[in-house]
Scaffold this motif. Structure first.
Motif, short mmCIF file in Angstrom:
data_model
loop_
_atom_site.label_atom_id
_atom_site.label_comp_id
_atom_site.label_asym_id
_atom_site.label_seq_id
_atom_site.Cartn_x
_atom_site.Cartn_y
_atom_site.Cartn_z
N PHE A 101 1.35 6.08 -7.36
CA PHE A 101 0.16 6.71 -7.93
C PHE A 101 -0.11 8.09 -7.32
O PHE A 101 -1.23 8.58 -7.37
CB PHE A 101 -1.07 5.81 -7.69
N GLU A 102 0.92 8.71 -6.77
CA GLU A 102 0.73 10.00 -6.09
C GLU A 102 0.13 11.04 -7.02
O GLU A 102 -0.78 11.79 -6.66
CB GLU A 102 2.08 10.48 -5.54
N SER A 103 0.65 11.09 -8.25
CA SER A 103 0.14 12.08 -9.21
C SER A 103 -1.33 11.83 -9.53
O SER A 103 -2.14 12.75 -9.59
CB SER A 103 0.97 12.01 -10.49
N LEU A 104 -1.70 10.53 -9.71
CA LEU A 104 -3.09 10.18 -10.00
C LEU A 104 -4.00 10.55 -8.83
O LEU A 104 -5.09 11.10 -9.03
CB LEU A 104 -3.19 8.67 -10.29
N LEU A 105 -3.54 10.26 -7.63
CA LEU A 105 -4.35 10.57 -6.44
C LEU A 105 -4.62 12.07 -6.35
O LEU A 105 -5.75 12.49 -6.06
CB LEU A 105 -3.65 10.08 -5.17
N VAL A 114 0.84 -1.21 0.00
CA VAL A 114 0.00 0.00 0.00
C VAL A 114 0.88 1.25 0.00
O VAL A 114 0.61 2.22 -0.73
CB VAL A 114 -0.95 -0.01 1.22
N GLU A 115 1.92 1.26 0.81
CA GLU A 115 2.82 2.42 0.87
C GLU A 115 3.49 2.66 -0.48
O GLU A 115 3.58 3.80 -0.95
CB GLU A 115 3.88 2.20 1.96
N GLU A 116 3.96 1.59 -1.09
CA GLU A 116 4.63 1.72 -2.39
C GLU A 116 3.65 2.20 -3.46
O GLU A 116 4.00 3.05 -4.30
CB GLU A 116 5.24 0.37 -2.79
N VAL A 134 -5.07 5.06 -1.89
CA VAL A 134 -4.90 3.68 -2.33
C VAL A 134 -5.43 2.76 -1.23
O VAL A 134 -5.29 3.07 -0.04
CB VAL A 134 -3.41 3.38 -2.61
N THR A 135 -6.05 1.67 -1.62
CA THR A 135 -6.64 0.77 -0.63
C THR A 135 -6.05 -0.64 -0.71
O THR A 135 -5.54 -1.05 -1.75
CB THR A 135 -8.17 0.68 -0.83
N ASN A 136 -6.18 -1.35 0.41
CA ASN A 136 -5.79 -2.76 0.42
C ASN A 136 -7.01 -3.66 0.61
O ASN A 136 -6.88 -4.86 0.82
CB ASN A 136 -4.79 -3.02 1.55
#
Length: 637
Positions: free
Chosen positions: A518-522, A511-513, A538-540
Motif C-alpha cells: 500500500f506504499e502508493s496509497l500511503l 505489517v511490513e508486507e 499501516v497498523t496491526n
C-alpha cells in the motif's frame, strides 16, 4: 443588659432564608441533634480562647475556668447554652450567623434531593449546625461579647427564622456567647433537666470541657416532703479528651460520637485509627475516614487538616501539614508533646518533628486503607466510590508512598466489561498473559467510549486485558505514573503499538508486507492529509475498523488537552498519526480508487470517522455530512 441605640434589622442571604424554611419545616429526622451541634460550637469557642490566651493571658479576664452551661425554664419554655469562650464582635456575628460565607448553604441546597431523610443527613456535612436551633425554636436569641472587648460592646442577635434578624449593641458582664432558644410548643420536652442530661451523655460526653447544669432534686418517696437543699452546679459529661483515653476503655460508639463532634457529620465514619507513639517522638493520633465525601472535596484551596493539640491545649483547627493534599478528606486529632505551645503556622511548616509525624501518619492511613481493601472489599468499594478520584492525585504528589497508593488504585477493565472501578493493579498483573511485560490502558471521556475504541481491537483478538480509564484526572495521573511492580504502563492509543513477546513474527511480517503493498496509497494519503497528520502508516492494532488516529508517545492526549483548554491554556498543535487497516474492505476500495474522483471524499470520511471514534470533535462537521450524503446518494442510484 441594656440595649443601646445602635440597633438594626438585616435580612438573611437568600440561600439562608431557604435553609431556615427547610429547618423550620422539620428537615431533621432527629430533632434532638440540635443540642449536640450547639454544644460542639460552644466547645470550639472555648478551644479558641485557650489558644489565643497562650499569647495574651489577659483574655481570661480573671476567669480561666472554661465551661459550658445549660439552663432551662419550664414555665417560659426556654433553653440556654452558655459558654465563656472567645465570643464574637458585631462583624463576626453578621458574618457567622447571617450570611452564606461560613455555612456552605448554597452547595447544601444544590445537593438537596427532595427526600427528607436523605436531605437531613446533608446538614452536618455543610457546617450549618447553628441553624439547627430553628428545628426546635420559633425564636433564637444570641448575646455575645468577645474576650478582651469592653462589656458595653457586646452584641445581641435575634431572629424568628422568618428571613430577617435584628442585631443590637448591648452590655454583657462576662465574655463568651449565650444562645437562648424559645422552644416551640411541641418541643417543650427539651426544657427538662433529665432529658437534657440524657442527650449530653448520649452525644457530648466526650467534649473536653465541662458541661454544667444545676443539680436536679431526686424524686421523693411517696408521702415524704421535698428536700430543702439548694440545687448546685454539677458536671454532666466526662469532660475528658477522648484521644487520651486508652483504646481498651473506649467503645465503638465513643469513637463514632467523637467523630461527629469534630467533623459535624451526621453519618458514622467508615473506619478509624487510634494510636499512641512513644520514643524519639511522642504523640497521639485519632484519624477517621468519613463514609462520604464532603461537598468541597475537589476544592484544593478549601480549609482541611487535623485538629492540632499540644499537650491537650488546642493549637489549630486545620493543621494541613500532617497529611498530604490527596488525603485531605481525613478527619481527626493529633496531640503531641514535641511542639512548643506557642507554635505558629510558619514554624509548623518547617519543623522536623512535623515532617516525621506527617510521614508516619500518612503511612498509617494508607496501611489502614490497604487492610480495609483486603479484609472488607465491600467497604473499600464504598470508600473508592467517594474518594477514588482524590486518591488518584497520590502518585504525583507523594513519591515516597507511590507504591502504597498504587496498590489502592481501582480501575474499570475489559476483563469485566463493566464500568465499575473495582480492579486493582495486582488483579491485572495476576491475569497477564505469558510473555506480557506491560500494563495496557486507554483513557476516554466515558467508559462506553473507551470500551468501544478501535484501539482495543487487537487486544480483544489476542485476549490481552486493557484498563479503561475515564475519570478526568486519569491522564494527568498517568503522566506521573510510569511503572508498578516492575511493569511499565503503556497507553494503547499513543505511539507505535508494542505487544512485546505476545506479538508473533507473522504479525510483524504482515505489517511490513502491507506497507510495501500500500506504499502508493500511503503516499497519496500523506499528501492529502498533510495539514492534519504527521504521518500515515499501516497498523496491526485494528481488526474491525478501517482506520484510527494515534497520538505521539510523548504528546498530550485528548483528555488532558480538553482539561487544559477548559482552564484557558493555549495548547500547541500536535498532529496525530493516521493508521489504516490493510485488511478492511474500505481501505481496499480506497486503494483501488486512487485516481478516482471519489478518492478524496472516501479518505476524508475515513479520517473524520477516526476522529469521532477517538472522541474528538470534528473541525468541519458540515463537510463530513456533505461527503457522506454524496456517497449515500450514489449508492441509491
Amino acid at each position: 443588659m441594656s440595649v443601646e441605640a445602635k440597633k438594626e434589622t438585616l435580612g438573611f442571604q437568600t440561600e439562608v432564608k431557604q435553609l431556615l424554611h427547610l429547618m423550620i419545616h422539620s428537615l431533621y429526622s432527629n430533632k434532638e441533634i440540635f443540642l449536640r451541634e450547639l454544644i460542639s460550637n460552644a466547645s470550639d469557642a472555648e478551644d479558641k480562647l485557650r489558644f489565643e490566651a497562650l499569647s495574651n493571658d489577659a483574655l481570661y479576664e480573671n476567669d480561666s475556668d472554661l465551661k459550658i452551661r445549660l439552663e432551662f425554664d419550664k414555665d417560659q419554655g426556654t433553653l440556654s447554652i452558655d459558654d465563656n469562650g472567645i465570643g464574637m464582635v458585631r462583624e463576626e456575628v453578621i458574618s457567622n450567623l447571617g450570611t452564606i460565607a461560613k455555612s456552605g448553604t448554597a452547595e447544601f441546597l444544590k445537593n438537596l434531593s427532595g427526600d427528607q431523610k436523605k436531605d437531613s443527613s446533608l446538614i452536618g456535612q455543610f457546617g450549618v449546625g447553628f441553624y439547627s436551633a430553628f428545628i426546635v425554636a420559633d425564636k433564637v436569641e444570641v448575646v455575645t461579647r468577645k474576650a478582651g472587648v469592653a462589656k458595653e460592646e457586646a452584641v445581641q442577635w435575634i431572629s424568628e427564622g422568618d428571613g430577617e434578624f435584628t442585631i443590637a449593641t448591648v452590655e454583657k458582664e462576662d465574655r463568651g456567647t449565650r444562645i437562648t432558644l424559645h422552644l416551640k410548643e411541641e418541643c417543650k420536652e427539651f426544657a427538662d433537666g433529665w432529658r437534657l442530661r440524657g442527650l449530653v451523655k448520649k452525644y457530648s460526653d466526650h467534649i473536653s470541657f465541662p458541661v454544667v447544669m444545676k443539680s436536679e432534686p431526686m424524686p421523693n418517696p411517696e408521702g415524704e416532703e421535698a428536700s430543702p437543699e439548694e440545687p448546685k452546679d454539677e458536671t454532666i459529661n466526662e469532660a475528658t479528651a477522648l484521644w487520651t483515653v486508652p483504646r481498651n476503655e473506649l467503645k465503638d460508639e465513643d469513637y463514632k460520637e467523637f467523630y461527629k463532634h469534630i467533623s459535624h457529620d451526621f453519618q458514622d465514619p467508615l473506619l478509624w485509627s487510634h494510636n499512641k507513639v512513644e520514643g524519639k517522638l511522642e504523640y497521639t493520633s485519632l484519624l477517621y475516614v468519613p463514609a462520604r465525601a464532603p461537598f468541597d472535596l475537589y476544592n484544593r484551596e478549601a480549609p482541611r487538616g487535623l485538629k492540632l493539640y499540644v499537650q491537650r491545649v488546642f493549637i489549630m483547627d486545620d493543621a494541613e501539614q500532617f497529611l498530604p493534599l490527596y488525603l485531605r478528606f481525613i478527619k481527626g486529632v493529633v496531640d503531641t508533646a514535641d511542639l512548643s505551645l506557642n507554635v505558629s503556622r510558619e514554624i509548623l511548616q518547617s519543623d522536623d518533628a512535623v515532617d516525621s509525624m506527617r510521614s508516619a501518619l500518612t503511612k498509617r492511613v494508607l496501611d489502614n486503607l490497604a487492610k480495609l481493601a483486603k479484609n472488607e472489599p465491600e467497604k473499600f468499594a464504598s470508600f473508592w466510590k467517594e474518594f477514588g478520584q482524590v486518591m488518584k492525585e497520590g502518585p504525583a504528589e507523594d513519591f515516597n508512598n507511590r507504591e502504597k497508593v498504587c496498590k489502592l488504585l481501582r480501575f474499570a477493565s475489559t476483563h469485566t466489561g463493566k464500568s465499575d472501578q473495582d480492579q486493582s493493579l495486582d488483579d491485572y498483573i495476576g491475569r497477564m498473559k505469558e510473555g506480557q511485560d506491560k500494563i495496557y490502558y486507554i483513557t476516554a471521556d466515558n467508559f462506553a467510549a473507551g470500551l468501544s475504541s478501535p484501539h482495543l481491537e487487537v487486544f480483544r483478538k489476542k485476549g490481552i486485558e486493557v484498563l479503561v480509564m475515564y475519570d478526568r484526572i486519569d491522564e494527568w495521573m498517568m503522566s506521573h505514573l510510569f511503572e508498578y511492580d516492575g511493569k511499565s504502563f503503556e497507553n494503547v492509543a499513543k505511539g507505535e503499538l508494542d505487544l512485546g513477546k505476545v506479538e508473533d513474527e507473522d504479525d510483524k511480517k504482515q505489517v511490513e508486507e502491507a506497507s510495501k503493498k500500500f506504499e502508493s496509497l500511503l503516499n497519496q494519503l500523506k499528501e492529502l492529509l498533510k495539514d492534519q497528520v504527521q504521518d500515515v502508516r499501516v497498523t496491526n492494532r485494528l481488526t474491525d475498523s478501517p482506520a484510527c488516529l494515534v497520538v505521539g508517545k510523548n504528546d498530550m492526549g485528548l483528555q488532558m488537552r480538553q482539561i487544559m483548554e477548559a482552564a484557558g491554556q493555549a495548547m500547541p498543535d500536535a498532529k496525530p498519526t493516521f493508521e489504516i487497516n490493510p485488511e478492511h474492505p474500505l481501505v481496499g476500495r480506497l486503494n483501488e480508487e486512487q485516481n478516482d474522483d471519489r478518492f478524496n471524499d472516501l479518505a476524508w470520511i475515513l479520517f473524520d470517522q477516526a476522529n469521532l471514534a477517538g472522541g474528538e470533535h470534528l473541525k468541519d462537521p458540515g463537510s463530513y455530512v456533505s461527503r457522506l450524503n454524496k456517497l449515500l446518494l450514489e449508492l441509491t442510484q
